[in-house]
Design an enzyme around this catalytic site. Structure first.
Site, PDB file in Angstrom:
ATOM      1  N   ASP A  71       0.845  -1.186   0.000  1.00 46.68           N
ATOM      2  CA  ASP A  71       0.000   0.000   0.000  1.00 46.68           C
ATOM      3  C   ASP A  71       0.884   1.241   0.000  1.00 46.68           C
ATOM      4  O   ASP A  71       1.592   1.516   0.983  1.00 46.68           O
ATOM      5  CB  ASP A  71      -0.897  -0.025   1.245  1.00 46.68           C
ATOM      6  CG  ASP A  71      -1.832   1.170   1.337  1.00 46.68           C
ATOM      7  OD1 ASP A  71      -1.700   2.106   0.537  1.00 46.68           O
ATOM      8  OD2 ASP A  71      -2.698   1.159   2.231  1.00 46.68           O
ATOM      9  N   TYR A 170     -13.842  11.126  -5.523  1.00 44.42           N
ATOM     10  CA  TYR A 170     -12.944  10.852  -6.649  1.00 44.42           C
ATOM     11  C   TYR A 170     -12.611  12.144  -7.397  1.00 44.42           C
ATOM     12  O   TYR A 170     -11.456  12.403  -7.743  1.00 44.42           O
ATOM     13  CB  TYR A 170     -13.609   9.854  -7.586  1.00 44.42           C
ATOM     14  CG  TYR A 170     -12.749   9.405  -8.736  1.00 44.42           C
ATOM     15  CD1 TYR A 170     -11.845   8.348  -8.594  1.00 44.42           C
ATOM     16  CD2 TYR A 170     -12.838  10.012  -9.981  1.00 44.42           C
ATOM     17  CE1 TYR A 170     -11.058   7.922  -9.652  1.00 44.42           C
ATOM     18  CE2 TYR A 170     -12.047   9.601 -11.049  1.00 44.42           C
ATOM     19  CZ  TYR A 170     -11.168   8.552 -10.879  1.00 44.42           C
ATOM     20  OH  TYR A 170     -10.384   8.146 -11.942  1.00 44.42           O
ATOM     21  N   LYS A 174      -8.860  13.787  -7.845  1.00 49.92           N
ATOM     22  CA  LYS A 174      -8.242  13.967  -9.163  1.00 49.92           C
ATOM     23  C   LYS A 174      -7.972  15.441  -9.464  1.00 49.92           C
ATOM     24  O   LYS A 174      -6.999  15.772 -10.140  1.00 49.92           O
ATOM     25  CB  LYS A 174      -9.117  13.327 -10.238  1.00 49.92           C
ATOM     26  CG  LYS A 174      -9.147  11.803 -10.167  1.00 49.92           C
ATOM     27  CD  LYS A 174      -7.754  11.186 -10.294  1.00 49.92           C
ATOM     28  CE  LYS A 174      -7.796   9.676 -10.311  1.00 49.92           C
ATOM     29  NZ  LYS A 174      -6.440   9.067 -10.471  1.00 49.92           N
TER      30      LYS A 174
END
Length: 266
Positions: A71, A170, A174
């Site tokens: 991770d 999201y 971004k």
């Protein structure tokens, strides 16, 4: 008089390239594309089986590849990745360089609208899609600066260009990637570092979508989805990433390249 023959602009022979999320989708296609062009590739992924498969496929072609599993929002995994990449580069295991970093790994959200995003979803999306690329870039950057050169390519998204292409978490992550891309480009442009991003539209990958079609987010965004157009192959996105990392793009810095079939132009 004959003109000197210039080396191919997308020849990565002798260069070490780190690709995250390289076990599948765009990352897998990107790792294979760099290997085809002669690069030593570090295949980073959370899935050990996928990382091993891509690494083996590259090695079967006679190229060099090594996998790192973990991770990347964990600093210890980041440190292990960088150490592995440097050791893989140098002769006889001595320290080398990292020439290209492709920050591609990411996950989708559930298209949740702001009022519906849980703390857990928000924190997970930001941690994986924004914090992890930051941590890895921060760790790689000193080695690129020592070498006086380096290219970083981020996988942003159509969602980084508008507010109608994904859920709130999201989209925010971004947009953060675009800011990170441009900040890096401005700060280090005089020290040989280039930073760019691709903004994929619809792309055929195995990324998991867990969406409630009756929720507020999908209901609001559904009207815009008709503009997506024909989904791209992962290899199409990989070709754009390779270009931005290559000498052919040596004067491109701080750019966000839509690879979306014209979706962003609608």
């Amino acid at each position: 008089m004959t003109l000197p023959t210039a080396p191919p602009a997308q020849d990565f022979t002798g260069r070490t390239v780190v690709v995250t999320g390289a076990g599948s989708g765009i990352g897998r296609a990107t790792a294979l594309a760099f290997a085809e062009r002669g690069a030593r590739v570090l295949v980073a992924d959370l899935n050990a089986e996928s990382a091993a498969e891509v690494t083996a496929r590259i090695q079967e072609t006679g190229r060099t590849a090594v996998a790192v599993v973990g991770d990347l929002s964990d600093q210890t995994v980041v440190d292990r990745l960088v150490a592995t990449a440097l050791a893989a580069d140098g002769p006889d295991g001595t320290s080398g360089t990292i020439d290209v970093l492709v920050n591609n790994a990411g996950i989708m959200d559930s298209m949740s609208a702001v009022a519906d995003v849980t703390d857990a979803e928000w924190e997970r999306l930001l941690r994986i899609n924004l914090t992890a690329p930051f941590l890895l870039t921060r760790a790689v950057l000193p080695h690129m600066l020592d070498a006086g050169r380096g290219a970083v390519v981020f996988t942003a998204s159509e969602a980084a260009l508008r507010g109608s292409a994904a859920g709130a978490a999201y989209t925010a992550a971004k947009h953060g990637i675009v800011g990170l891309t441009k900040s890096l480009a401005v700060t280090y442009r005089h020290r040989g570092i280039r930073s760019n991003a691709v903004a994929p539209g619809g792309t055929i990958t195995n990324i998991r979508l867990d969406i409630d079609p009756e929720a507020a987010g999908p209901q609001a965004l559904g009207a815009y989805m008709g503009n997506v157009g024909q989904p791209a192959e992962a290899e199409t996105q990989a070709a754009a990433i390779v270009f931005l990392a290559s000498d052919a793009a040596r004067n491109i810095n701080g750019a966000v390249l839509p690879v979306d079939g014209g979706w962003s132009a609608v």
